[in-house]
Write a protein that holds these residues in place. Structure first.
Motif, PDB file in Angstrom:
ATOM      1  N   THR A  28       0.851  -1.186   0.000  1.00 16.41           N
ATOM      2  CA  THR A  28       0.000   0.000   0.000  1.00 16.41           C
ATOM      3  C   THR A  28       0.888   1.237   0.000  1.00 16.41           C
ATOM      4  N   ILE A  29       0.630   2.124  -0.947  1.00 12.32           N
ATOM      5  CA  ILE A  29       1.413   3.352  -1.089  1.00 12.32           C
ATOM      6  C   ILE A  29       0.702   4.500  -0.384  1.00 12.32           C
ATOM      7  N   ASP A  30       1.485   5.293   0.322  1.00  8.38           N
ATOM      8  CA  ASP A  30       1.001   6.552   0.883  1.00  8.38           C
ATOM      9  C   ASP A  30       1.477   7.648  -0.067  1.00  8.38           C
ATOM     10  N   ALA A  31       0.559   8.220  -0.833  1.00  6.49           N
ATOM     11  CA  ALA A  31       0.932   9.223  -1.833  1.00  6.49           C
ATOM     12  C   ALA A  31       1.491  10.490  -1.187  1.00  6.49           C
ATOM     13  N   HIS A  32       1.088  10.787   0.044  1.00 12.47           N
ATOM     14  CA  HIS A  32       1.583  11.996   0.716  1.00 12.47           C
ATOM     15  C   HIS A  32       3.068  11.889   1.034  1.00 12.47           C
ATOM     16  N   THR A  33       3.504  10.714   1.464  1.00 14.84           N
ATOM     17  CA  THR A  33       4.923  10.525   1.792  1.00 14.84           C
ATOM     18  C   THR A  33       5.697   9.924   0.623  1.00 14.84           C
ATOM     19  N   LYS A  34       4.968   9.528  -0.434  1.00 11.90           N
ATOM     20  CA  LYS A  34       5.575   8.917  -1.620  1.00 11.90           C
ATOM     21  C   LYS A  34       6.389   7.681  -1.240  1.00 11.90           C
ATOM     22  N   SER A  35       5.784   6.867  -0.380  1.00  8.31           N
ATOM     23  CA  SER A  35       6.474   5.673   0.092  1.00  8.31           C
ATOM     24  C   SER A  35       5.478   4.560   0.403  1.00  8.31           C
ATOM     25  N   VAL A  36       6.013   3.369   0.619  1.00 12.97           N
ATOM     26  CA  VAL A  36       5.192   2.219   0.988  1.00 12.97           C
ATOM     27  C   VAL A  36       4.784   2.398   2.452  1.00 12.97           C
ATOM     28  N   ALA A  37       3.495   2.341   2.722  1.00  9.13           N
ATOM     29  CA  ALA A  37       2.987   2.497   4.088  1.00  9.13           C
ATOM     30  C   ALA A  37       2.931   1.158   4.814  1.00  9.13           C
ATOM     31  N   CYS A  38       2.549   0.114   4.083  1.00 13.12           N
ATOM     32  CA  CYS A  38       2.411  -1.191   4.714  1.00 13.12           C
ATOM     33  C   CYS A  38       2.394  -2.301   3.673  1.00 13.12           C
ATOM     34  N   LEU A  39       2.575  -3.507   4.174  1.00  7.41           N
ATOM     35  CA  LEU A  39       2.444  -4.712   3.361  1.00  7.41           C
ATOM     36  C   LEU A  39       1.122  -5.357   3.722  1.00  7.41           C
ATOM     37  N   ARG A  40       0.409  -5.844   2.737  1.00  2.00           N
ATOM     38  CA  ARG A  40      -0.796  -6.633   2.967  1.00  2.00           C
ATOM     39  C   ARG A  40      -0.413  -8.083   2.748  1.00  2.00           C
ATOM     40  N   LEU A  41      -0.789  -8.951   3.674  1.00  2.00           N
ATOM     41  CA  LEU A  41      -0.371 -10.344   3.619  1.00  2.00           C
ATOM     42  C   LEU A  41      -1.531 -11.270   3.284  1.00  2.00           C
ATOM     43  N   SER A  42      -1.209 -12.329   2.568  1.00  2.00           N
ATOM     44  CA  SER A  42      -2.163 -13.412   2.350  1.00  2.00           C
ATOM     45  C   SER A  42      -1.692 -14.584   3.193  1.00  2.00           C
ATOM     46  N   GLY A  43      -2.635 -15.420   3.615  1.00  2.00           N
ATOM     47  CA  GLY A  43      -2.294 -16.580   4.413  1.00  2.00           C
ATOM     48  C   GLY A  43      -1.894 -16.244   5.829  1.00  2.00           C
ATOM     49  N   ALA A  44      -2.140 -15.019   6.258  1.00  2.76           N
ATOM     50  CA  ALA A  44      -1.763 -14.588   7.607  1.00  2.76           C
ATOM     51  C   ALA A  44      -2.969 -14.662   8.528  1.00  2.76           C
ATOM     52  N   PRO A  45      -2.724 -14.844   9.822  1.00  5.80           N
ATOM     53  CA  PRO A  45      -3.840 -14.745  10.769  1.00  5.80           C
ATOM     54  C   PRO A  45      -4.454 -13.352  10.675  1.00  5.80           C
ATOM     55  N   LYS A  46      -5.724 -13.254  10.976  1.00  9.02           N
ATOM     56  CA  LYS A  46      -6.431 -11.983  10.821  1.00  9.02           C
ATOM     57  C   LYS A  46      -5.737 -10.835  11.560  1.00  9.02           C
ATOM     58  N   HIS A  47      -5.186 -11.095  12.731  1.00  9.49           N
ATOM     59  CA  HIS A  47      -4.534 -10.031  13.512  1.00  9.49           C
ATOM     60  C   HIS A  47      -3.209  -9.589  12.893  1.00  9.49           C
ATOM     61  N   ALA A  48      -2.717 -10.319  11.911  1.00 13.63           N
ATOM     62  CA  ALA A  48      -1.414  -9.993  11.319  1.00 13.63           C
ATOM     63  C   ALA A  48      -1.498  -9.820   9.808  1.00 13.63           C
ATOM     64  N   ALA A  49      -2.656  -9.421   9.294  1.00 14.08           N
ATOM     65  CA  ALA A  49      -2.841  -9.326   7.852  1.00 14.08           C
ATOM     66  C   ALA A  49      -2.211  -8.078   7.241  1.00 14.08           C
TER      67      ALA A  49
END
Length: 143
Positions: A28-49
Motif C-alpha cells: 500500500t502506497i502513501d501518496a503523501h509521503t511517496k512511500s510504501v505504508a504497509c504490506l498486505r499479507l495473504s495466508g496470515a492470521p487476521k490479527h497480522a494481515a
C-alpha cells in the motif's frame, strides 16, 4: 532497490520468533509521503494481515523479515486506503494520459517510491500526487 513484482509473493517471517506470518499480497502506497505504508499479507492470521513499513527489519529477494509478531498491526485505519497502482492508468494532474503502470521501484530500506514504470516511459516517484480507484496521478512535469 526492489520492484513491486519482486516483493509480491515473498514469505514474511518474524525475527524474534522465527515464525512465518504469510506472504506479501500487495504493498500500500502513501501518496503523501511517496512511500510504501504497509504490506498486505495473504495466508496470515487476521490479527497480522497488515504489517506497517516501520515493522520491517529487512527485505530481500527471498523473504521479508519483521521484528516480531507483536510488530504486526491490527488497526488498518492507520494506513491509507489501499488503491492498486499496478495495471492502472497514469494521468497527469491536468488529465493527460501517460500509459499504465507496469511496475514500481522502491527503496527496500526506506520504502520510498523511486520510479513508476509505465507503458510510455519512466516517471520519478517524486512526481506522485495521488492514487485512486481508476488512476495514479502525477505532476505534469513528470512526463
Amino acid at each position: 532497490m526492489m520492484l513491486f513484482t519482486q516483493a509480491q509473493g515473498l514469505p514474511v517471517i518474524t525475527a524474534e520468533e522465527a515464525e512465518p506470518l504469510g506472504r506479501v499480497e500487495g504493498l500500500t502506497i502513501d501518496a503523501h509521503t511517496k512511500s510504501v505504508a504497509c504490506l498486505r499479507l495473504s495466508g496470515a492470521p487476521k490479527h497480522a494481515a497488515t504489517v506497517a513499513w516501520h515493522a520491517i527489519k529487512g527485505m530481500g529477494r527471498d523473504a521479508v523479515i519483521v521484528h516480531s509478531r507483536a510488530a504486526t498491526d491490527t488497526r488498518h485505519d492507520r494506513f491509507p486506503a489501499h488503491q492498486e497502482a499496478m495495471g492502472h492508468s497514469v494521468l497527469t494532474e491536468d488529465g493527460t494520459a501517460h500509459g499504465t503502470v507496469k511496475d514500481i521501484a522502491f527503496d527496500d530500506t526506506t520504502g520510498r517510491i523511486r520510479t513508476l514504470y509505465t507503458a510510455l516511459g519512466d516517471i520519478s516517484g517524486d512526481r506522485l500526487i495521488g492514487l485512486g480507484s481508476y488512476a495514479v496521478v502525477v505532476c505534469v512535469d513528470s512526463v
